[in-house]
Design a protein around this motif. Structure first.
Motif, PDB file in Angstrom:
ATOM      1  N   HIS A   7       4.095   5.437  -2.606  1.00 28.47           N
ATOM      2  CA  HIS A   7       2.743   6.004  -2.614  1.00 28.47           C
ATOM      3  C   HIS A   7       2.762   7.365  -3.279  1.00 28.47           C
ATOM      4  O   HIS A   7       3.823   7.975  -3.428  1.00 28.47           O
ATOM      5  CB  HIS A   7       2.223   6.132  -1.178  1.00 28.47           C
ATOM      6  CG  HIS A   7       3.117   6.957  -0.304  1.00 28.47           C
ATOM      7  ND1 HIS A   7       4.246   6.433   0.279  1.00 28.47           N
ATOM      8  CD2 HIS A   7       3.084   8.267   0.024  1.00 28.47           C
ATOM      9  CE1 HIS A   7       4.870   7.385   0.964  1.00 28.47           C
ATOM     10  NE2 HIS A   7       4.181   8.506   0.823  1.00 28.47           N
ATOM     11  N   HIS A  20      -5.298  -0.811  -2.811  1.00 33.41           N
ATOM     12  CA  HIS A  20      -5.848  -1.332  -4.064  1.00 33.41           C
ATOM     13  C   HIS A  20      -6.162  -2.829  -3.998  1.00 33.41           C
ATOM     14  O   HIS A  20      -5.732  -3.541  -3.093  1.00 33.41           O
ATOM     15  CB  HIS A  20      -4.870  -1.046  -5.220  1.00 33.41           C
ATOM     16  CG  HIS A  20      -3.511  -1.661  -5.043  1.00 33.41           C
ATOM     17  ND1 HIS A  20      -3.268  -2.993  -5.275  1.00 33.41           N
ATOM     18  CD2 HIS A  20      -2.326  -1.133  -4.654  1.00 33.41           C
ATOM     19  CE1 HIS A  20      -1.987  -3.253  -5.053  1.00 33.41           C
ATOM     20  NE2 HIS A  20      -1.387  -2.149  -4.664  1.00 33.41           N
ATOM     21  N   ASP A  25      -2.936  -1.591  -8.856  1.00 28.14           N
ATOM     22  CA  ASP A  25      -1.958  -0.769  -8.135  1.00 28.14           C
ATOM     23  C   ASP A  25      -2.619   0.567  -7.844  1.00 28.14           C
ATOM     24  O   ASP A  25      -3.822   0.738  -8.069  1.00 28.14           O
ATOM     25  CB  ASP A  25      -0.640  -0.651  -8.928  1.00 28.14           C
ATOM     26  CG  ASP A  25      -0.832  -0.057 -10.318  1.00 28.14           C
ATOM     27  OD1 ASP A  25      -1.474   1.019 -10.418  1.00 28.14           O
ATOM     28  OD2 ASP A  25      -0.378  -0.667 -11.312  1.00 28.14           O
ATOM     29  N   ARG A  26      -1.824   1.519  -7.364  1.00 28.22           N
ATOM     30  CA  ARG A  26      -2.402   2.798  -6.911  1.00 28.22           C
ATOM     31  C   ARG A  26      -3.182   3.512  -8.004  1.00 28.22           C
ATOM     32  O   ARG A  26      -4.048   4.337  -7.721  1.00 28.22           O
ATOM     33  CB  ARG A  26      -1.291   3.720  -6.365  1.00 28.22           C
ATOM     34  CG  ARG A  26      -0.415   4.256  -7.456  1.00 28.22           C
ATOM     35  CD  ARG A  26       0.807   5.014  -7.013  1.00 28.22           C
ATOM     36  NE  ARG A  26       1.459   5.638  -8.156  1.00 28.22           N
ATOM     37  CZ  ARG A  26       2.126   4.973  -9.104  1.00 28.22           C
ATOM     38  NH1 ARG A  26       2.252   3.676  -9.038  1.00 28.22           N
ATOM     39  NH2 ARG A  26       2.664   5.622 -10.117  1.00 28.22           N
ATOM     40  N   ASP A  45       1.147   1.672  -3.256  1.00 27.00           N
ATOM     41  CA  ASP A  45       1.376   0.445  -4.021  1.00 27.00           C
ATOM     42  C   ASP A  45       1.807  -0.626  -3.030  1.00 27.00           C
ATOM     43  O   ASP A  45       2.784  -0.418  -2.273  1.00 27.00           O
ATOM     44  CB  ASP A  45       2.492   0.644  -5.057  1.00 27.00           C
ATOM     45  CG  ASP A  45       2.006   1.359  -6.312  1.00 27.00           C
ATOM     46  OD1 ASP A  45       0.839   1.148  -6.702  1.00 27.00           O
ATOM     47  OD2 ASP A  45       2.793   2.127  -6.895  1.00 27.00           O
ATOM     48  N   ARG A  49       5.217  -4.025  -6.838  1.00 32.93           N
ATOM     49  CA  ARG A  49       4.613  -3.402  -8.040  1.00 32.93           C
ATOM     50  C   ARG A  49       4.712  -1.890  -7.918  1.00 32.93           C
ATOM     51  O   ARG A  49       4.845  -1.348  -6.811  1.00 32.93           O
ATOM     52  CB  ARG A  49       3.153  -3.833  -8.222  1.00 32.93           C
ATOM     53  CG  ARG A  49       2.196  -3.201  -7.230  1.00 32.93           C
ATOM     54  CD  ARG A  49       1.078  -4.120  -6.889  1.00 32.93           C
ATOM     55  NE  ARG A  49       1.476  -4.946  -5.760  1.00 32.93           N
ATOM     56  CZ  ARG A  49       0.856  -6.078  -5.401  1.00 32.93           C
ATOM     57  NH1 ARG A  49      -0.187  -6.511  -6.061  1.00 32.93           N
ATOM     58  NH2 ARG A  49       1.283  -6.762  -4.335  1.00 32.93           N
ATOM     59  N   GLY A  50       4.584  -1.237  -9.062  1.00 34.86           N
ATOM     60  CA  GLY A  50       4.536   0.229  -9.110  1.00 34.86           C
ATOM     61  C   GLY A  50       5.694   0.853  -8.347  1.00 34.86           C
ATOM     62  O   GLY A  50       6.849   0.466  -8.514  1.00 34.86           O
ATOM     63  N   THR A 171       1.756  -5.777 -13.569  1.00 40.17           N
ATOM     64  CA  THR A 171       1.954  -6.444 -12.271  1.00 40.17           C
ATOM     65  C   THR A 171       2.820  -7.679 -12.513  1.00 40.17           C
ATOM     66  O   THR A 171       2.401  -8.595 -13.230  1.00 40.17           O
ATOM     67  CB  THR A 171       0.597  -6.868 -11.649  1.00 40.17           C
ATOM     68  OG1 THR A 171      -0.195  -5.696 -11.456  1.00 40.17           O
ATOM     69  CG2 THR A 171       0.799  -7.575 -10.317  1.00 40.17           C
TER      70      THR A 171
END
Ligand code: MLT
Length: 267
Positions: A7, A20, A25-26, A45, A49-50, A171
């Motif tokens: 995060h 999200h 994502d974030r 996230d 992902r991310g 993603t």
């Protein structure tokens, strides 16, 4: 317990956690950093992902995602009290409902944007499976052609469009498949609405082609402390497409709802 969700955070004070939608994502919450004047804004996230790329999506469900969000809230709230203001967009809203179902004590208020309480219809479930097949064959970007016109208002400009496309592109396909299966199999939250006792704001872009106005209004009517805000000139991704109006609606809600009083007591 699993590794904590990745995060980014900004600001101080009570935690506002941003969940999200799919397949984002974030970064879809980039403009909500402006709310850091009032809250500690935490954009997470979800797994796979991310900043959470290393967290497995195997066997993911909307409930397992909610449990991971709960773990993050517990870890991050610390001395400010184990509660967060929770915002969910679309799939993030399904997760917010699961969070309320499983960990209601962690939720101080809800922002439900572009989401709906009902489960998927049989036709909707079949579409999830078909989309999972596309993500398997072509990667998540293979869904963009079909989904982009549904998630953005026609007048939304290229800059936002390209940022959204980048999230599709980045993603991983297996993550998208996990999300699709989790959404397909999610519980119906319609009966949950009457149990929600925290201040809630239902938001919807006035050109949202995914979440209908009827669904949004029914949700607001079903929740005791809920209000509804229509965000002009925005589609499904209203916080990204018209961030000033979305943020303003949230600020107004926080300042006149019980959440403002709670903020003072807690800070
Ligand atoms: C989302 O934005 O999370 C998706 O549109 C949710 C859905 O397909 O139900």
């Amino acid at each position: 317990m699993d590794e904590l969700l990745g995060h980014e955070s900004a600001g101080s004070g009570p935690m506002l956690v941003l969940i999200h939608g799919f397949p984002f994502d974030r970064r879809m919450w980039a403009a909500q950093g402006a709310l850091a004047q009032e809250r500690r804004v935490v954009a997470l996230d979800l797994p796979g992902r991310g900043l959470s790329a290393g967290i497995s999506v195997e066997g993911a469900t909307i409930e397992s995602y909610a449990d991971q969000v709960a773990e993050l809230i517990r870890a991050e709230t610390g001395s400010v009290g184990t509660q967060a203001d929770v915002a969910g967009l679309s799939m993030g809203g399904y997760i917010a409902f699961a969070l309320w179902r499983r960990h209601p004590g962690l939720v101080r208020s809800l922002l439900l944007s572009g989401t709906r309480a009902g489960a998927d219809s049989e036709e909707g479930k079949a579409a999830r499976t078909a989309n999972a097949d596309i993500a398997w064959a072509e990667g998540t970007i293979g869904l963009a052609e079909k989904m982009l016109p549904k998630v953005l208002a026609p007048a939304t400009g290229d800059e936002i469009r390209n940022r959204v496309l980048q999230m599709f592109d980045e993603t991983p396909g297996l993550t998208a498949i996990a999300d699709l299966v989790a959404m397909r199999d999610r519980a119906d939250s319609t009966d949950l609405l009457a149990t929600i006792t925290v201040p809630t704001l239902v938001l919807r872009g006035d050109q949202d082609a995914v979440a209908s106005e009827a669904d949004a209004r029914a949700m607001a009517e079903g929740i005791k402390e809920a209000e509804f805000a229509a965000i002009p000139n925005a589609g499904h991704l209203a916080p990204l497409e018209n961030p000033d109006a979305w943020n303003e609606a949230v600020r107004a809600f926080y300042s006149h709802s019980m959440v403002a009083g709670g903020f003072d007591e807690m800070s």
